[in-house]
Design a protein around this motif. Structure first.
Motif, mmCIF file in Angstrom:
data_model
loop_
_atom_site.group_PDB
_atom_site.id
_atom_site.type_symbol
_atom_site.label_atom_id
_atom_site.label_comp_id
_atom_site.label_asym_id
_atom_site.label_seq_id
_atom_site.Cartn_x
_atom_site.Cartn_y
_atom_site.Cartn_z
ATOM 1 N N ILE A 1 -46.706 110.309 -12.789
ATOM 2 C CA ILE A 1 -46.091 109.045 -13.181
ATOM 3 C C ILE A 1 -46.695 108.617 -14.503
ATOM 4 O O ILE A 1 -47.863 108.892 -14.784
ATOM 5 C CB ILE A 1 -46.286 107.939 -12.116
ATOM 6 C CG1 ILE A 1 -47.776 107.695 -11.816
ATOM 7 C CG2 ILE A 1 -45.514 108.269 -10.854
ATOM 8 C CD1 ILE A 1 -48.007 106.488 -10.919
ATOM 9 N N GLU B 1 -50.101 100.419 -8.862
ATOM 10 C CA GLU B 1 -48.873 101.215 -8.856
ATOM 11 C C GLU B 1 -49.155 102.670 -8.483
ATOM 12 O O GLU B 1 -48.378 103.299 -7.769
ATOM 13 C CB GLU B 1 -48.177 101.137 -10.208
ATOM 14 C CG GLU B 1 -46.820 101.826 -10.223
ATOM 15 C CD GLU B 1 -46.025 101.547 -11.480
ATOM 16 O OE1 GLU B 1 -45.043 102.275 -11.715
ATOM 17 O OE2 GLU B 1 -46.379 100.614 -12.231
ATOM 18 N N THR C 1 -47.627 104.476 -5.207
ATOM 19 C CA THR C 1 -46.813 105.692 -5.340
ATOM 20 C C THR C 1 -47.394 106.866 -4.566
ATOM 21 O O THR C 1 -46.668 107.572 -3.848
ATOM 22 C CB THR C 1 -46.692 106.080 -6.832
ATOM 23 O OG1 THR C 1 -46.130 105.000 -7.564
ATOM 24 C CG2 THR C 1 -45.827 107.326 -7.005
ATOM 25 N N TYR C 2 -48.704 107.071 -4.691
ATOM 26 C CA TYR C 2 -49.328 108.278 -4.136
ATOM 27 C C TYR C 2 -50.260 108.018 -2.960
ATOM 28 O O TYR C 2 -50.734 108.969 -2.327
ATOM 29 C CB TYR C 2 -50.087 109.016 -5.230
ATOM 30 C CG TYR C 2 -49.198 109.625 -6.303
ATOM 31 C CD1 TYR C 2 -48.061 110.342 -5.959
ATOM 32 C CD2 TYR C 2 -49.498 109.473 -7.658
ATOM 33 C CE1 TYR C 2 -47.246 110.906 -6.941
ATOM 34 C CE2 TYR C 2 -48.699 110.033 -8.634
ATOM 35 C CZ TYR C 2 -47.570 110.747 -8.272
ATOM 36 O OH TYR C 2 -46.773 111.296 -9.239
#
Length: 266
Positions: free
Chosen positions: A61, A79, A83-84
Motif C-alpha cells: 500500500i 491504516e 489493512t494488514y
C-alpha cells in the motif's frame, strides 16, 4: 516472487520508500514475501513503487506522508494495521541532505530543517511504530544513518547532515537497549557513497561553491572495491537481513556498508 520467502507473513513499513535506498529495500522485502507499507511525501514516486511491487506479484500500500508531521504518520500506521492487521518491521529511512555550507553561514532555520527531518523524523517513525511491534510480540527496526557522522568527519560543509546522522546512530543504540526486553531489535545501517538522488534535496550555501561537498566526487580509487560507488540494492540486501529472522541475535549494531571507503577518506 521467491520460492522460499524470508519475510513470509511479515508486514514491513518503509519510510522514504519512493526512491533510492527506501525504494530498493521495499522491493527487496516484497520480493521475499513481506506485505509492504510504502511511506513517502512524494505521491507519484510511492505509487510507482507500489505498482512495481504488485506487478511482480507482491502486496503493498502507498501512503503519502511527511514524517516530520507526527499526526500524518500516526494515521498512516493506523491504516497499515487496518489493512494488514499488524506491523512486524520498520525501516526508518526517510531523510534529506539539507543545507551544505560553512557553519557560520548556515541559517538557524536551515539547521532546524535538517535536524527536524532527519532526527525528529526518525524518532517519530520509531516512537509511533513501537506499540504495534509490541502487539506483534517481536519486531525489527532498521534506521538509516551514514558514514558521514559515524566514521567520516572530513566533508566540508556537512555539519548539519553529519550531526543528524550521528544522532540517529546514537538513538538507534539507545532504542536497542530499551526495547530488547520487548523482543524488538534495533539496528542501524550506515552507507557510504551510494548512487541515489539524495543530492536533489541539497540546499547548498553560496560560500560552499568551491568546497568538496559532494561525496560522489571522490577521486578515482577511494572506494577500494572494483565496482566503485555502492548501489541501493546492496544496502537493501543488508536491510533485508537485519529485518529477517536470520539476524535474530543482532541488535544495537551500526553496520557500515561502504566498500572500505572510510579506510581512505575518514
Amino acid at each position: 516472487m521467491s520460492n522460499s520467502p524470508r519475510m513470509s507473513e511479515k508486514v514491513s513499513v518503509v519510510t522514504g520508500a519512493g526512491s533510492g535506498i527506501g525504494r530498493a529495500a521495499a522491493l527487496r522485502l516484497a520480493e521475499e514475501g513481506a506485505r509492504v507499507a510504502l511511506i513517502d511525501r512524494d505521491s507519484q514516486f510511492v505509487e510507482s513503487v507500489r505498482a512495481e511491487i504488485e506487478a511482480a506479484g507482491g502486496q503493498a500500500i502507498a501512503l503519502t506522508v511527511d514524517i516530520s508531521a507526527p499526526a500524518q504518520y500516526r494515521e498512516a500506521l493506523k491504516e497499515v494495521v487496518s489493512t494488514y492487521g499488524r506491523i512486524d518491521t520498520l525501516f526508518a529511512n526517510a531523510g534529506i541532505l539539507g543545507v551544505v555550507g560553512p557553519i557560520e553561514s548556515i541559517e538557524d532555520d536551515e539547521w532546524d530543517e535538517t535536524i527536524t527531518n532527519n532526527v525528529k523524523g526518525t524518532f517519530t517513525s520509531v516512537k509511533y511504530a513501537i506499540p504495534y511491534l509490541k502487539e506483534a510480540g517481536k519486531g525489527s527496526i532498521v534506521l538509516t544513518s551514514s558514514l558521514s557522522g559515524t566514521r567520516v568527519f572530513s566533508q566540508k560543509g556537512f555539519s548539519a547532515y553529519s550531526t543528524s546522522k550521528a544522532s540517529i546512530a546514537a538513538f538507534g543504540q539507545m532504542a536497542a537497549f530499551e526495547l530488547a526486553p520487548s523482543n524488538i531489535r534495533v539496528n542501524v545501517v550506515a552507507p557510504g557513497t551510494i548512487d541515489t538522488n539524495i543530492f536533489s534535496s541539497e540546499d547548498k550555501e553560496p560560500e560552499a561553491d568551491d568546497m568538496n561537498t559532494k561525496p560522489v566526487e571522490y577521486p578515482e580509487g577511494t572506494v577500494p572495491l572494483p565496482e566503485g560507488n555502492g548501489k541501493p540494492e546492496q544496502v537493501a540486501n543488508l536491510v533485508l537481513f537485519l529485518s529477517s529472522e536470520e539476524s535474530d541475535h543482532i541488535s544495537g549494531a551500526v553496520v557500515h556498508i561502504d566498500g572500505a571507503e572510510s579506510l581512505f577518506v575518514g
